[in-house]
Motif scaffolding. Sequence first.
Motif, PDB file in Angstrom:
ATOM      1  N   UNK A 169       0.805  -1.213   0.000  1.00 15.08           N
ATOM      2  CA  UNK A 169       0.000   0.000   0.000  1.00 15.08           C
ATOM      3  C   UNK A 169       0.841   1.268   0.000  1.00 15.08           C
ATOM      4  N   UNK A 170       2.170   1.162   0.111  1.00 12.77           N
ATOM      5  CA  UNK A 170       3.019   2.356   0.040  1.00 12.77           C
ATOM      6  C   UNK A 170       2.897   3.080  -1.304  1.00 12.77           C
ATOM      7  N   UNK A 171       3.083   2.378  -2.450  1.00 11.72           N
ATOM      8  CA  UNK A 171       2.936   3.082  -3.736  1.00 11.72           C
ATOM      9  C   UNK A 171       1.549   3.649  -3.946  1.00 11.72           C
ATOM     10  N   UNK A 172       0.515   2.947  -3.473  1.00 13.41           N
ATOM     11  CA  UNK A 172      -0.842   3.468  -3.637  1.00 13.41           C
ATOM     12  C   UNK A 172      -1.031   4.773  -2.868  1.00 13.41           C
ATOM     13  N   UNK A 173      -0.491   4.827  -1.653  1.00 14.11           N
ATOM     14  CA  UNK A 173      -0.579   6.060  -0.858  1.00 14.11           C
ATOM     15  C   UNK A 173       0.210   7.192  -1.523  1.00 14.11           C
ATOM     16  N   UNK A 174       1.390   6.857  -2.082  1.00  9.66           N
ATOM     17  CA  UNK A 174       2.190   7.885  -2.772  1.00  9.66           C
ATOM     18  C   UNK A 174       1.453   8.432  -3.989  1.00  9.66           C
ATOM     19  N   UNK A 175       0.821   7.517  -4.782  1.00  7.10           N
ATOM     20  CA  UNK A 175       0.059   7.983  -5.956  1.00  7.10           C
ATOM     21  C   UNK A 175      -1.140   8.819  -5.528  1.00  7.10           C
ATOM     22  N   UNK A 176      -1.797   8.417  -4.454  1.00  6.80           N
ATOM     23  CA  UNK A 176      -2.944   9.187  -3.971  1.00  6.80           C
ATOM     24  C   UNK A 176      -2.516  10.576  -3.514  1.00  6.80           C
ATOM     25  N   UNK A 177      -1.359  10.661  -2.837  1.00  3.90           N
ATOM     26  CA  UNK A 177      -0.859  11.966  -2.406  1.00  3.90           C
ATOM     27  C   UNK A 177      -0.499  12.850  -3.593  1.00  3.90           C
ATOM     28  N   UNK A 178       0.127  12.263  -4.625  1.00  4.10           N
ATOM     29  CA  UNK A 178       0.463  13.044  -5.825  1.00  4.10           C
ATOM     30  C   UNK A 178      -0.784  13.542  -6.534  1.00  4.10           C
ATOM     31  N   UNK A 179      -1.799  12.700  -6.602  1.00  6.49           N
ATOM     32  CA  UNK A 179      -3.044  13.114  -7.252  1.00  6.49           C
ATOM     33  C   UNK A 179      -3.727  14.229  -6.459  1.00  6.49           C
ATOM     34  N   UNK A 180      -3.726  14.100  -5.134  1.00  9.34           N
ATOM     35  CA  UNK A 180      -4.323  15.152  -4.311  1.00  9.34           C
ATOM     36  C   UNK A 180      -3.550  16.460  -4.439  1.00  9.34           C
ATOM     37  N   UNK A 181      -2.206  16.365  -4.491  1.00 13.89           N
ATOM     38  CA  UNK A 181      -1.398  17.579  -4.656  1.00 13.89           C
ATOM     39  C   UNK A 181      -1.650  18.235  -6.013  1.00 13.89           C
TER      40      UNK A 181
END
Length: 395
Positions: A81-93
């Motif tokens: 779930x680390x990459x998924x959280x990173x992608x979610x953070x990038x999308x939110x940013x």
Amino acid sequence: MGMISRVRGRIRSDSFSKIQTIKSEDKIANIVWLLSLVLLLPYWAPRGLLVALGGAWLMAAYTCLVVPVLISANYKYPARWYPAVARLAQEAARRLKRPGACVLGVLKTVYAPLERTELMFLQMNNLSTMISQLLIFTACDRLLVSQGKLTCLYSLMFYNVVTYSVSYVREICTKEDWSPYVNVTRHSRVKHLAMSATKIVLEWTKAVTFIVTITFVLLTFGLEQGLEHYRPNTLYTTITGTYYVLTEKIFLELWPIGLSAMKIERLEGMESLYFGAWARGLTTFIAVPLVPALAWYERWRLALFVFYVCVFVNGRHRLGEALFKLNEARGSLARFRRATAEELATLEDVCAVCLGSMRSARVTPCAHFFHADCLRKCLAASDRCPICVRPYIFC
């Protein structure tokens, strides 16, 4: 039957082994993540478990040993779930970037009057320096001195006396005119009686004040009268003394002279610029750890003042200005190459600007050698060679 056996063997050796490896890596990643949570629990304990058990040194040693291991372990065995959280953070940013830019513009507009106030505060150099020193001294008082609430004031007074003594000795050492008389004009030999008497009185007053000040300081520390609340320790004296000598004006003028006497070739005669950046950076570095330490002991208002004045304002304006001047000077000289040792050995010449010997130099495109600082000063006035007056053309 033989073909069926071979197929079964290949499936068991390849596919299942890969699936088992993936499951094993996931298990390791989950175990690493859970262990990280467990090992980080002491930081969330009320009032600090590590500080209660062994003090700040135990907490610092635990941090240096455990945190790097946790970071490397999570980097080597990342959970799924680390990459998924990173992608979610990038999308939110990415989605919040445009509204964030608008909000940032509004904040800058609102902050503009406060920024002008900060610049006016820094322009009053003596007042701003004294306030920042007093804040750092008070913070060290609250953190490092158990008894003695007036230690910061005593220390500041003592350092001011030392500064006064240093400035007076410097004035005596750099004084050129030792005549007690004042002439009517520069080229006249007629003495001005009133001005001569005033000069004599002023010089004797400064000398007597210096002697009396040193005498009373020695008597005060020798007899220890009136110093009931003065309880400095080694760490307190080191931090406050370092901060004081890096912020006081007279020491900021003396340290580059000492660096110039050391003749460090890599500084290229720009000791004042380098030391200005080093001093501002070191004073900001000293103030930074005091803020969380004060917050830890619930000294919220003092922590806020130290952060705003000593970290934010001084770091943003004074450190930023010092770094800007240094980078500007280095950028203006980056086009000119350094002279090699062989070229300087065969040249046996002096700088045409300051007429000083050259241990290090910069070479212009027209093959002329100058000290780096001399060339920088010439570039501020003109973009032509000081000797041949040709414009610099770089290939």
